[in-house]
Scaffold this active site. Sequence first.
Site, mmCIF file in Angstrom:
data_model
loop_
_atom_site.group_PDB
_atom_site.id
_atom_site.type_symbol
_atom_site.label_atom_id
_atom_site.label_comp_id
_atom_site.label_asym_id
_atom_site.label_seq_id
_atom_site.Cartn_x
_atom_site.Cartn_y
_atom_site.Cartn_z
ATOM 1 N N GLU A 1 65.185 15.813 -1.051
ATOM 2 C CA GLU A 1 66.115 15.444 0.012
ATOM 3 C C GLU A 1 65.414 15.087 1.307
ATOM 4 O O GLU A 1 64.326 15.576 1.610
ATOM 5 C CB GLU A 1 67.156 16.546 0.231
ATOM 6 C CG GLU A 1 66.607 17.936 0.451
ATOM 7 C CD GLU A 1 67.729 18.973 0.562
ATOM 8 O OE1 GLU A 1 68.155 19.476 -0.492
ATOM 9 O OE2 GLU A 1 68.155 19.285 1.685
ATOM 10 N N CYS B 1 63.528 13.534 8.685
ATOM 11 C CA CYS B 1 62.914 14.777 8.200
ATOM 12 C C CYS B 1 62.627 14.593 6.714
ATOM 13 O O CYS B 1 63.530 14.296 5.935
ATOM 14 C CB CYS B 1 63.898 15.933 8.419
ATOM 15 S SG CYS B 1 63.337 17.480 7.687
ATOM 16 N N CYS C 1 58.840 24.690 -3.670
ATOM 17 C CA CYS C 1 57.845 25.278 -2.762
ATOM 18 C C CYS C 1 57.424 26.616 -3.354
ATOM 19 O O CYS C 1 58.207 27.263 -4.032
ATOM 20 C CB CYS C 1 58.494 25.502 -1.388
ATOM 21 S SG CYS C 1 57.363 26.161 -0.139
ATOM 22 N N CYS D 1 59.582 32.110 1.234
ATOM 23 C CA CYS D 1 60.282 32.644 2.405
ATOM 24 C C CYS D 1 61.690 33.082 1.984
ATOM 25 O O CYS D 1 62.385 32.362 1.279
ATOM 26 C CB CYS D 1 60.352 31.612 3.530
ATOM 27 S SG CYS D 1 58.727 31.147 4.126
ATOM 28 N N CYS E 1 64.990 30.876 2.551
ATOM 29 C CA CYS E 1 64.881 29.435 2.326
ATOM 30 C C CYS E 1 65.266 29.062 0.896
ATOM 31 O O CYS E 1 64.783 29.664 -0.067
ATOM 32 C CB CYS E 1 63.450 28.983 2.624
ATOM 33 S SG CYS E 1 63.204 27.226 2.365
ATOM 34 N N SER F 1 56.032 28.228 11.748
ATOM 35 C CA SER F 1 57.198 29.065 11.452
ATOM 36 C C SER F 1 56.787 30.504 11.680
ATOM 37 O O SER F 1 56.103 31.107 10.863
ATOM 38 C CB SER F 1 57.636 28.852 10.003
ATOM 39 O OG SER F 1 58.041 27.519 9.848
ATOM 40 N N CYS G 1 68.102 23.983 4.205
ATOM 41 C CA CYS G 1 66.954 23.313 3.630
ATOM 42 C C CYS G 1 66.871 23.525 2.106
ATOM 43 O O CYS G 1 66.749 24.643 1.639
ATOM 44 C CB CYS G 1 65.753 23.961 4.309
ATOM 45 S SG CYS G 1 64.270 23.088 4.157
HETATM 46 N N1 SAH Z 1 57.017 24.970 4.834
HETATM 47 C C1 SAH Z 1 57.218 24.552 6.202
HETATM 48 C C2 SAH Z 1 58.408 23.615 6.359
HETATM 49 C C3 SAH Z 1 59.665 24.291 5.915
HETATM 50 S S1 SAH Z 1 61.240 24.050 6.564
HETATM 51 C C4 SAH Z 1 57.371 25.763 7.090
HETATM 52 O O1 SAH Z 1 57.475 26.876 6.584
HETATM 53 O O2 SAH Z 1 57.357 25.604 8.302
HETATM 54 C C5 SAH Z 1 61.264 24.016 8.279
HETATM 55 C C6 SAH Z 1 61.763 25.277 8.984
HETATM 56 O O3 SAH Z 1 63.064 25.699 8.562
HETATM 57 C C7 SAH Z 1 60.842 26.457 8.790
HETATM 58 O O4 SAH Z 1 60.658 27.097 10.010
HETATM 59 C C8 SAH Z 1 61.643 27.326 7.830
HETATM 60 O O5 SAH Z 1 61.225 28.654 7.900
HETATM 61 C C9 SAH Z 1 63.042 27.088 8.326
HETATM 62 N N2 SAH Z 1 64.108 27.422 7.381
HETATM 63 C C10 SAH Z 1 64.135 27.261 6.046
HETATM 64 N N3 SAH Z 1 65.311 27.686 5.525
HETATM 65 C C11 SAH Z 1 66.041 28.105 6.565
HETATM 66 C C12 SAH Z 1 67.351 28.658 6.682
HETATM 67 N N4 SAH Z 1 68.112 28.866 5.620
HETATM 68 N N5 SAH Z 1 67.790 28.966 7.926
HETATM 69 C C13 SAH Z 1 67.014 28.768 9.017
HETATM 70 N N6 SAH Z 1 65.778 28.259 8.962
HETATM 71 C C14 SAH Z 1 65.297 27.943 7.754
#
Ligand code: SAH
Length: 353
Positions: A97, A110, A117, A121, A124, A219, A338
């Site tokens: 996406e 984006c 991944c 986390c 996520c 992050s 995401c």
């Molecule tokens: N792998 C990278 C990019 C990921 S997504 C990273 O970790 O930075 C971009 C941001 O969205 C990251 O800060 C991630 O932690 C956050 N994110 C992912 N899922 C989320 C959610 N459900 N709610 C809020 N932030 C989220």
Amino acid sequence: MATDGTRADIKSMMLEELKSFLDEHGEKSFRAAQIYQWMHEKTAASPDEMTNLPKSLREWIKRECRYVSLKPVQEYISRIDGTRKYLFELEDGNVIESVLMKYKHGNSVCISSQVGCRMGCRFCASTLDGLERNLTASEMLDQVYRIQSMTGERVSNVVVMGSGEPLDNYDNLLRFIHILTGEGGLHISQRNITVSTCGLVPQMRRLANEKLSITLALSLHAPSDEVRRTLMPVAKTYALPDVLDACRYYFEQTGRRVTFEYSLVSGVNDNLEEARALTGLLKDLHGHVNLIPVNPIRERNFTRSDRKEIEAFRHYLEKNGINVTIRREMGQDIDGACGQLRRSYIDKKKEID
Ligand code: SAH
């Protein structure tokens, strides 16, 4: 360079590489420049569009090369703010996406950097089924190219914040940045590119040494290792002081201030004690904090802090000299956290098959 065994992925080649590749096949180097321009500046979806090439050369590309062009399978348009979300299908049937957001200062895309991944986390959705595979540079580029050609909107900013951990796909990411920002392509300024990482320290340092002008976003999500480890398994590998040292190093090497992302999860990392600790941590880093109200996902039971808590958190940071914004929520009516669109698409497809 990415090949699928036999066919070379020409959209992932830098111009010089494309020249030598064509040279090996007896083509003149001005042809490489033409093809490069069609791929990266005119964002051609197929070699058939390359009208100033001899037909035989177009046919040869189609036969002998891998010409990556993503297939849009779904598009969702927000009625609130015009944000568009896309699901693209890759050649191997995987879907990814991407999102187009319209701001006053320009259009931002984006992109995803991996299918799935492996960082794990907790909040996520992209990571729930682990990593499927890395995206090639061409697959990252083509998310931008397809969105620009389908909408006719010039893309001025690119954020690598979709599914995947970009620094876990380092070489392809670098190739992507060089082609996207270099001459002969869309030539987007490096200052308009942001790469977000969960904090892979060695790769952050390596990226600093490349001395690019891109923005690095970290992050962070918690001001202590104790809380951070409950949200992000990667925090067990790299301790916070080392991650912040890598941010400091990035700033020293590139002159670019790091952005800190902080997703607020109710009762986990959103009290003023944490805001205070965060202030202490970031004082000398001159960074910018981006607060993200967590987007709850079905598979986990995290809830979002309420508006009052978010405002109080922001106020505390601001009062103490930290530059802070709350992420504006774009396309809320078409939202899914995401990686969620992809999951719901795959689930539906399974039901039909
Ligand atoms: N792998 C990278 C990019 C990921 S997504 C990273 O970790 O930075 C971009 C941001 O969205 C990251 O800060 C991630 O932690 C956050 N994110 C992912 N899922 C989320 C959610 N459900 N709610 C809020 N932030 C989220």
